[in-house]
Design a protein around this motif. Sequence first.
Motif, PDB file in Angstrom:
ATOM      1  N   ARG A   1     -44.656  33.817  22.077  1.00 47.53           N
ATOM      2  CA  ARG A   1     -46.074  33.503  21.188  1.00 47.53           C
ATOM      3  C   ARG A   1     -46.801  35.027  20.291  1.00 47.53           C
ATOM      4  NH1 ARG A   1     -48.604  30.235  25.024  1.00 47.53           N
ATOM      5  NH2 ARG A   1     -47.027  29.764  25.693  1.00 47.53           N
ATOM      6  N   PRO A   2     -47.539  35.021  19.160  1.00 49.44           N
ATOM      7  CA  PRO A   2     -47.674  36.261  18.984  1.00 49.44           C
ATOM      8  C   PRO A   2     -49.079  36.774  20.283  1.00 49.44           C
ATOM      9  CG  PRO A   2     -48.529  34.494  17.383  1.00 49.44           C
ATOM     10  CD  PRO A   2     -48.001  33.773  19.109  1.00 49.44           C
ATOM     11  N   LEU A   3     -48.508  37.751  19.694  1.00 48.69           N
ATOM     12  CA  LEU A   3     -49.555  38.711  21.143  1.00 48.69           C
ATOM     13  C   LEU A   3     -50.081  39.145  21.050  1.00 48.69           C
ATOM     14  CD1 LEU A   3     -49.002  41.355  23.088  1.00 48.69           C
ATOM     15  CD2 LEU A   3     -48.981  43.056  20.721  1.00 48.69           C
ATOM     16  N   ALA A   4     -51.189  38.635  19.655  1.00 48.04           N
ATOM     17  CA  ALA A   4     -52.724  38.360  20.308  1.00 48.04           C
ATOM     18  C   ALA A   4     -53.061  37.136  20.527  1.00 48.04           C
ATOM     19  CB  ALA A   4     -53.446  37.889  18.405  1.00 48.04           C
ATOM     20  N   ASN A   5     -52.483  36.026  21.054  1.00 45.93           N
ATOM     21  CA  ASN A   5     -52.632  34.407  21.959  1.00 45.93           C
ATOM     22  C   ASN A   5     -52.826  35.380  23.308  1.00 45.93           C
ATOM     23  OD1 ASN A   5     -52.316  33.616  19.701  1.00 45.93           O
ATOM     24  ND2 ASN A   5     -51.325  31.715  20.271  1.00 45.93           N
ATOM     25  N   THR A   6     -51.771  36.276  23.443  1.00 45.07           N
ATOM     26  CA  THR A   6     -51.525  36.921  24.855  1.00 45.07           C
ATOM     27  C   THR A   6     -52.201  37.169  25.441  1.00 45.07           C
ATOM     28  OG1 THR A   6     -49.078  36.340  24.568  1.00 45.07           O
ATOM     29  CG2 THR A   6     -49.837  37.847  26.309  1.00 45.07           C
ATOM     30  N   VAL A   7     -53.076  38.292  24.726  1.00 45.38           N
ATOM     31  CA  VAL A   7     -53.472  38.903  24.405  1.00 45.38           C
ATOM     32  C   VAL A   7     -55.349  38.732  25.285  1.00 45.38           C
ATOM     33  CG1 VAL A   7     -55.340  41.300  24.329  1.00 45.38           C
ATOM     34  CG2 VAL A   7     -52.371  41.433  23.886  1.00 45.38           C
ATOM     35  N   ALA A   8     -55.655  37.805  24.547  1.00 41.94           N
ATOM     36  CA  ALA A   8     -56.562  36.747  23.931  1.00 41.94           C
ATOM     37  C   ALA A   8     -56.970  36.314  25.221  1.00 41.94           C
ATOM     38  CB  ALA A   8     -56.987  35.742  22.948  1.00 41.94           C
ATOM     39  N   ASP A   9     -56.179  35.607  25.483  1.00 47.02           N
ATOM     40  CA  ASP A   9     -55.679  34.599  27.371  1.00 47.02           C
ATOM     41  C   ASP A   9     -55.491  35.712  28.094  1.00 47.02           C
ATOM     42  OD1 ASP A   9     -55.838  32.775  24.949  1.00 47.02           O
ATOM     43  OD2 ASP A   9     -53.168  31.695  25.205  1.00 47.02           O
TER      44      ASP A   9
END
Length: 389
Positions: free
Chosen positions: A344-352
């Motif tokens: 999954r996109p890094l942004a999704n990992t970071v936000a979650d």
Amino acid sequence: MEATRRDLLRLGALAAASAAALPALAAGGGAPAAAATDLPQVEKAERPLNILILGGTGFTGPFQVRYALARGHKVTLFNRGKRPSPEWPGEVEQLHGDRETGDLSALRGRRWDVCIDNPTSLPSWVRDAGKVLRGNIGHYLFISTISVYADGSRPGIDEDAPLAQYRGRDAMAETRQTLLADMENLYGPLKALSEAEAWKQFGERTTIVRPGYIVGPRDETDRFTYWPLRVADGGEMLVPGDGQDPIQVIDGRDLGEWMIRLAENGTTGTFNAVGPGYPLTMDAMLHGCQAVTSTPLQLTHVDPEFLEAQGVELPIWVPRNRGPYAGYGQVSNARAVAAGLTFRPLANTVADLLAWYRSLPAERQAKPRAGIDRQREAELLRAWHARAG
């Protein structure tokens, strides 16, 4: 200073697969148990499986459970029952025992299509599981670690690279206590011997998965978490090295869900489960975090030699051109990607991850388990600027 040997030996696999061996992780730190009551929005599998998960309540286990339920599989968990039972979004059978004492009686006389072994770092645990499960499961998946490799200094390590050798007297006599007492010398070799025992017990029906740093929601180590939290604070930020050192991380959800797909497809063999699917540098990772937080940020790159002289250790980061672990940010994942591993996109990992961390009790948030505090960082930056000037 670059990541210490102890930190490297605790790469993501330890957080997910060896929580039973680490009291700090087993304690959970007050983190919410897991599992919202909703299921991932995915299609049902063509054939429902009866899946046994050894562990299942640590880091990646709950992601495996939720994805398996969403795909229409039946799930049984076997563990010590020492953690609060999550509110699973579906029916999950719970069996209890203790692999440390060899108590696997709850598994006797039962059959499953698949067994996923999450918490094992000792070959004796695999042997004991084989005594009970051999002939009663169709497929055995074992979470190992890239720490099994004998030489971590070169880039492009693939699954055929030589493995670390055990130098002790009797690997089968090693226990959780002896492992904890000598993690630096025992963790990688015992994982390698656990892999060998898996092949011995389950033969061609075996899958070995070797992660590196496992990150995202539920990561109690705070190793990766340190960086998005620091980026979110903004201002001048100390960055080790020149910003071009490679970084490899995998979201625990991507790892857990892929393992269920490996089970569905009957995929066997050995795979490096590292991500992302493209080269990622330290600066790129930090800018990816900044894209989520939208915080004004100034990156100040600091020489590794200066940090080493100051006795500073920063998590995740490994210099690419020096030390016995220079290749740990450039491990080959080609075989895993060909077998269906996705990211999954890094942004999704970071936000979650940030949302999860901020849901923890205030006292837990106040005591990060990795990195340096802001006061120490400010002192280092002042010393660095004075030296550079």
